[in-house]
Scaffold this active site. Sequence first.
Site, PDB file in Angstrom:
ATOM      1  N   GLU A 259       0.809  -1.220   0.000  1.00 58.33           N
ATOM      2  CA  GLU A 259       0.000   0.000   0.000  1.00 58.33           C
ATOM      3  C   GLU A 259       0.847   1.277   0.000  1.00 58.33           C
ATOM      4  O   GLU A 259       0.791   2.081   0.942  1.00 58.33           O
ATOM      5  CB  GLU A 259      -0.979  -0.005   1.176  1.00 58.33           C
TER       6      GLU A 259
ATOM      7  N   GLU B 192      -5.720  -7.828  -0.433  1.00 60.37           N
ATOM      8  CA  GLU B 192      -6.422  -7.614   0.836  1.00 60.37           C
ATOM      9  C   GLU B 192      -7.883  -7.297   0.558  1.00 60.37           C
ATOM     10  O   GLU B 192      -8.205  -6.569  -0.388  1.00 60.37           O
ATOM     11  CB  GLU B 192      -5.813  -6.454   1.637  1.00 60.37           C
TER      12      GLU B 192
END
Length: 455
Positions: A186, A290
């Site tokens: 991320e 995710e």
Amino acid sequence: MLHVSGTHLVTDDDTPVRLRGVGLGGWMNMENFITGFPANESSMRYAVRSVLGDDRAELFFDRLLTSFFTERDAALLAGLGMNCVRIPVNYRHWESDDRPMEIDQRGFRHLDRVIDLLGEHGIYSVIDLHALPGAQNQHWHSDNPTHVAAFWQHRHFQDRAVRLWEVIADHYRDHPWVAGYNPVNEPGDVSGKVIGPFYDRLVKAIRAADPGHILFLDGNTYSTDFSIFREVYENTVFVMHDYALAGFSHGGPYPGYTRGEWCDRAELERTFAKRSRFQRETGTPLWVGEFGPVYTGDPAVDRQRYQILSDQLSIYDGQDAGWSLWTYKDVGLQGLVHVSEPYLERFGGFIAKKRRLGVDRWGSTMEESAEALAPLHALVETEFPEWHPYPWGARYQTDDLIRHILMAQALLPEYAGLFRGLGDDELLVLADSFLLERCVRREPLLDLLADNLKG
């Protein structure tokens, strides 16, 4: 060893493999909502060491790493039908800020153990560097004590990350049960100008150390923006994250409205199509690194959260997309299993205080401490209407600065104080609370996953 062939992952004999499993959050990269501490991992460890001393703190944390994942955990995941675990790790296991570039080989001890355990059960590992030197994004899960992703501002931090990945890739270059490397979780490059050239450099470095394993690369802005890629690298999966709006702690009914936005299965499909557009356009595999809803303890609400998950899994099945559900084990918010006594006897009251104050970003409804914070939000909205900070805007930034950094860090002495007076045996018992045989299984979730994986 797996490799990319068109839109699929395949074995050496060209057998397609769709990686489906869980993330091992809270283990070699600890997170506040997963194990119950406030703020970020390195700040928490410093506070606990100040109470226990270096040796006894090491005793506790090493035992926690040992107990958090054992052969029984690997057997449970294999029994569900999973074939993949994404393993988040923190760079601090291999390198310290006061001795940059000096690699501590002890960092591989627990990672080797778990990768081998998983391999014995036919489960691949994706090694995910979740916290990079200087912090690659603006939040706690990159072990960031601030709101500044300094990784993108200083070449020194980038050099250290490249060096660490050269070491990791060399260490696992011949391991058949390592599916590949997820080198930057991320990323949050505010300018969007540094990340592309950095990826070019990092890919070359990893390929030089290990030409065989797959690379799993996240897009910018928390794995949502893939425009930063200047080329489609060979043997690469471009990883999307796919959290559903209605599945957050502040999520509304499902189907229904969350903060004015409608969410139902059709909207989940539209969102997934948007988030996976780059992969479709480039003909690369679909893999959701995710996703997953938050559970509340309210049976009616949680039934809706299970429906969100069921709908997402159905969408992924229809698109032949792989996935990694967040997360495997915690203190009760998202895990397939969660810790119980004696850990919650010691820390349960503190965790409840954190929940009341809303100091954990993940798990907060954004309404806690409303009487105190509402005037501040109103002031910011009135006085600074042109302020739209990266990545999610003024409301989230204000909460992050006040609630998730200032208030969370103010709780560190109270948390660390809960270790005061504990003997070595008591520390080990607390750490052993995370053994699978001492955890509570979230049976509806386990049944849902087993039905999907074996269906």
